[in-house]
Design a protein around this motif. Sequence first.
Motif, PDB file in Angstrom:
ATOM      1  N   SER A 112      13.201  18.597 -17.901  1.00  0.00           N
ATOM      2  CA  SER A 112      13.802  19.932 -17.832  1.00  0.00           C
ATOM      3  C   SER A 112      15.319  19.883 -18.005  1.00  0.00           C
ATOM      4  O   SER A 112      15.975  20.918 -18.082  1.00  0.00           O
ATOM      5  N   GLY A 113      15.878  18.667 -18.053  1.00  0.00           N
ATOM      6  CA  GLY A 113      17.322  18.509 -18.158  1.00  0.00           C
ATOM      7  C   GLY A 113      17.966  18.116 -16.853  1.00  0.00           C
ATOM      8  O   GLY A 113      19.153  17.782 -16.814  1.00  0.00           O
ATOM      9  N   LYS A 114      17.217  18.157 -15.766  1.00  0.00           N
ATOM     10  CA  LYS A 114      17.702  17.690 -14.468  1.00  0.00           C
ATOM     11  C   LYS A 114      16.566  16.961 -13.761  1.00  0.00           C
ATOM     12  O   LYS A 114      15.391  17.151 -14.090  1.00  0.00           O
ATOM     13  N   ALA A 115      16.925  16.107 -12.832  1.00  0.00           N
ATOM     14  CA  ALA A 115      15.926  15.292 -12.144  1.00  0.00           C
ATOM     15  C   ALA A 115      15.075  16.149 -11.216  1.00  0.00           C
ATOM     16  O   ALA A 115      15.604  16.861 -10.360  1.00  0.00           O
ATOM     17  N   VAL A 116      13.772  16.080 -11.381  1.00  0.00           N
ATOM     18  CA  VAL A 116      12.825  16.777 -10.510  1.00  0.00           C
ATOM     19  C   VAL A 116      11.932  15.721  -9.853  1.00  0.00           C
ATOM     20  O   VAL A 116      11.204  15.004 -10.548  1.00  0.00           O
ATOM     21  N   ALA A 117      12.027  15.599  -8.542  1.00  0.00           N
ATOM     22  CA  ALA A 117      11.218  14.615  -7.830  1.00  0.00           C
ATOM     23  C   ALA A 117       9.738  14.911  -8.047  1.00  0.00           C
ATOM     24  O   ALA A 117       9.286  16.046  -7.901  1.00  0.00           O
ATOM     25  N   PRO A 134       0.837  -1.197   0.000  1.00  0.00           N
ATOM     26  CA  PRO A 134       0.000   0.000   0.000  1.00  0.00           C
ATOM     27  C   PRO A 134       0.878   1.256   0.000  1.00  0.00           C
ATOM     28  O   PRO A 134       1.881   1.315   0.712  1.00  0.00           O
ATOM     29  N   ALA A 135       0.484   2.247  -0.782  1.00  0.00           N
ATOM     30  CA  ALA A 135       1.251   3.487  -0.855  1.00  0.00           C
ATOM     31  C   ALA A 135       0.300   4.673  -0.971  1.00  0.00           C
ATOM     32  O   ALA A 135      -0.646   4.638  -1.768  1.00  0.00           O
ATOM     33  N   ALA A 136       0.553   5.700  -0.177  1.00  0.00           N
ATOM     34  CA  ALA A 136      -0.199   6.944  -0.349  1.00  0.00           C
ATOM     35  C   ALA A 136       0.233   7.613  -1.639  1.00  0.00           C
ATOM     36  O   ALA A 136      -0.576   8.239  -2.338  1.00  0.00           O
ATOM     37  N   ALA A 137       1.514   7.479  -1.979  1.00  0.00           N
ATOM     38  CA  ALA A 137       2.066   8.061  -3.208  1.00  0.00           C
ATOM     39  C   ALA A 137       3.418   7.429  -3.475  1.00  0.00           C
ATOM     40  O   ALA A 137       4.067   6.909  -2.563  1.00  0.00           O
ATOM     41  N   ILE A 138       3.827   7.472  -4.746  1.00  0.00           N
ATOM     42  CA  ILE A 138       5.171   7.064  -5.127  1.00  0.00           C
ATOM     43  C   ILE A 138       5.886   8.277  -5.710  1.00  0.00           C
ATOM     44  O   ILE A 138       5.244   9.267  -6.086  1.00  0.00           O
ATOM     45  N   TYR A 139       7.216   8.201  -5.772  1.00  0.00           N
ATOM     46  CA  TYR A 139       8.007   9.296  -6.334  1.00  0.00           C
ATOM     47  C   TYR A 139       8.847   8.786  -7.492  1.00  0.00           C
ATOM     48  O   TYR A 139       9.435   7.705  -7.416  1.00  0.00           O
ATOM     49  N   GLU A 140       8.900   9.584  -8.561  1.00  0.00           N
ATOM     50  CA  GLU A 140       9.737   9.272  -9.708  1.00  0.00           C
ATOM     51  C   GLU A 140      10.440  10.547 -10.171  1.00  0.00           C
ATOM     52  O   GLU A 140       9.905  11.657 -10.000  1.00  0.00           O
ATOM     53  N   PRO A 141      11.627  10.438 -10.789  1.00  0.00           N
ATOM     54  CA  PRO A 141      12.335  11.625 -11.279  1.00  0.00           C
ATOM     55  C   PRO A 141      11.885  12.033 -12.679  1.00  0.00           C
ATOM     56  O   PRO A 141      11.860  11.213 -13.590  1.00  0.00           O
ATOM     57  N   ASP A 142      11.527  13.298 -12.829  1.00  0.00           N
ATOM     58  CA  ASP A 142      11.148  13.855 -14.131  1.00  0.00           C
ATOM     59  C   ASP A 142      12.360  14.601 -14.688  1.00  0.00           C
ATOM     60  O   ASP A 142      12.800  15.609 -14.132  1.00  0.00           O
ATOM     61  N   TRP A 143      12.911  14.094 -15.801  1.00  0.00           N
ATOM     62  CA  TRP A 143      14.135  14.650 -16.395  1.00  0.00           C
ATOM     63  C   TRP A 143      13.855  15.572 -17.579  1.00  0.00           C
ATOM     64  O   TRP A 143      14.785  16.007 -18.271  1.00  0.00           O
ATOM     65  N   ASP A 146       7.090   2.507 -21.658  1.00  0.00           N
ATOM     66  CA  ASP A 146       7.488   3.367 -22.773  1.00  0.00           C
ATOM     67  C   ASP A 146       6.298   4.062 -23.434  1.00  0.00           C
ATOM     68  O   ASP A 146       6.419   5.187 -23.930  1.00  0.00           O
ATOM     69  N   ASP A 147       5.138   3.409 -23.455  1.00  0.00           N
ATOM     70  CA  ASP A 147       3.964   3.957 -24.133  1.00  0.00           C
ATOM     71  C   ASP A 147       2.903   4.461 -23.164  1.00  0.00           C
ATOM     72  O   ASP A 147       1.794   4.808 -23.589  1.00  0.00           O
ATOM     73  N   HIS A 148       3.200   4.494 -21.882  1.00  0.00           N
ATOM     74  CA  HIS A 148       2.196   4.956 -20.910  1.00  0.00           C
ATOM     75  C   HIS A 148       2.110   6.482 -20.967  1.00  0.00           C
ATOM     76  O   HIS A 148       3.137   7.171 -20.898  1.00  0.00           O
ATOM     77  N   PRO A 149       0.912   7.047 -21.078  1.00  0.00           N
ATOM     78  CA  PRO A 149       0.769   8.501 -21.223  1.00  0.00           C
ATOM     79  C   PRO A 149       1.376   9.320 -20.089  1.00  0.00           C
ATOM     80  O   PRO A 149       1.826  10.448 -20.316  1.00  0.00           O
ATOM     81  N   LEU A 150       1.403   8.762 -18.889  1.00  0.00           N
ATOM     82  CA  LEU A 150       1.962   9.492 -17.746  1.00  0.00           C
ATOM     83  C   LEU A 150       3.347   8.993 -17.367  1.00  0.00           C
ATOM     84  O   LEU A 150       4.311   9.764 -17.309  1.00  0.00           O
ATOM     85  N   MET A 151       3.485   7.706 -17.127  1.00  0.00           N
ATOM     86  CA  MET A 151       4.724   7.168 -16.567  1.00  0.00           C
ATOM     87  C   MET A 151       5.885   7.182 -17.555  1.00  0.00           C
ATOM     88  O   MET A 151       7.042   7.046 -17.149  1.00  0.00           O
ATOM     89  N   SER A 152       5.610   7.378 -18.842  1.00  0.00           N
ATOM     90  CA  SER A 152       6.696   7.486 -19.815  1.00  0.00           C
ATOM     91  C   SER A 152       7.445   8.806 -19.683  1.00  0.00           C
ATOM     92  O   SER A 152       8.488   8.998 -20.325  1.00  0.00           O
ATOM     93  N   ASN A 153       6.948   9.721 -18.853  1.00  0.00           N
ATOM     94  CA  ASN A 153       7.603  11.023 -18.659  1.00  0.00           C
ATOM     95  C   ASN A 153       8.777  10.970 -17.691  1.00  0.00           C
ATOM     96  O   ASN A 153       9.515  11.952 -17.560  1.00  0.00           O
ATOM     97  N   PHE A 154       8.957   9.841 -17.009  1.00  0.00           N
ATOM     98  CA  PHE A 154       9.943   9.782 -15.944  1.00  0.00           C
ATOM     99  C   PHE A 154      11.188   8.976 -16.317  1.00  0.00           C
ATOM    100  O   PHE A 154      11.193   8.238 -17.284  1.00  0.00           O
ATOM    101  N   HIS A 155      12.221   9.145 -15.504  1.00  0.00           N
ATOM    102  CA  HIS A 155      13.529   8.505 -15.669  1.00  0.00           C
ATOM    103  C   HIS A 155      14.369   9.188 -16.748  1.00  0.00           C
ATOM    104  O   HIS A 155      13.884  10.035 -17.484  1.00  0.00           O
ATOM    105  N   ARG A 156      15.625   8.830 -16.824  1.00  0.00           N
ATOM    106  CA  ARG A 156      16.591   9.523 -17.683  1.00  0.00           C
ATOM    107  C   ARG A 156      16.238   9.410 -19.167  1.00  0.00           C
ATOM    108  O   ARG A 156      15.731   8.378 -19.613  1.00  0.00           O
ATOM    109  N   PRO A 157      16.544  10.456 -19.934  1.00  0.00           N
ATOM    110  CA  PRO A 157      16.318  10.393 -21.389  1.00  0.00           C
ATOM    111  C   PRO A 157      17.090   9.219 -21.995  1.00  0.00           C
ATOM    112  O   PRO A 157      18.241   8.973 -21.652  1.00  0.00           O
ATOM    113  N   GLY A 158      16.435   8.483 -22.874  1.00  0.00           N
ATOM    114  CA  GLY A 158      17.080   7.358 -23.533  1.00  0.00           C
ATOM    115  C   GLY A 158      16.987   6.055 -22.770  1.00  0.00           C
ATOM    116  O   GLY A 158      17.226   4.992 -23.332  1.00  0.00           O
TER     117      GLY A 158
END
Length: 216
Positions: free
Chosen positions: A115-120, A104-113, A159-171
């Motif tokens: 902008s060119g840098k990781a944003v929690a 169970p999780a209230a929320a999870i965290y992923e890095p959004d890259w 890779d094809d998820h509309p939301l979760m594909s936005n996270f983790h390092r480019p490439g």
Amino acid sequence: MCSHYEAPSRQAMLEAYGLATDETWSTDLWPGYSGPLVRLAPATDPHDEAAPALEALAGTFGLLPAWAKDDKLARRTYNARSETVATKPSFRTAWRQARHCIIPAAAIYEPDWRSGKAVATRIWRRDGKPLSIAGLWERWRSPAGDVVHSYTMLTINADDHPLMSNFHRPGAEKRMVVLLPQARIKDWLTASADESAEFMRPYPADRLVAEHRPSR
């Protein structure tokens, strides 16, 4: 992949899973920390027509197989790839024996890259209810003789998820944890090993909210 998440409140656990517990765990969770897991109660018969009984207990975030020499392995086994979980030494026993659990999780965290840098970025259910992450659990005996429960989160390609594909390092390959709708929780907990792969599906993006975490 997910290495950082928030545990839900006791009230949220009670409302979502009907479970009250005196177990203690961390709220802000990282690999190696103690967090909550939900599984079938040991005496439950999964073939009984009555609703199976569940239990909540504290476990180490990061799976500890029977052969682990110490709990440091948890820092590398907090996520299990669905594509290789059946063959990886750390996970294959729990997978083959269908030691299914919900994390169970209230929320999870992923890095959004983007902008060119990781944003929690904090990600949670739009309706505010706990995320039910499909996982595997293990029972490990420490060198001191203590019994330790542990767990890992199952992940799939995003890779094809509309939301979760936005996270983790480019490439890099995009990954996401397996999130279960409320109606599928007990199905997962009672599923056999042969049925496990059927649950490895993406969660609808429109049921999730993502927001950058303010810098401190």
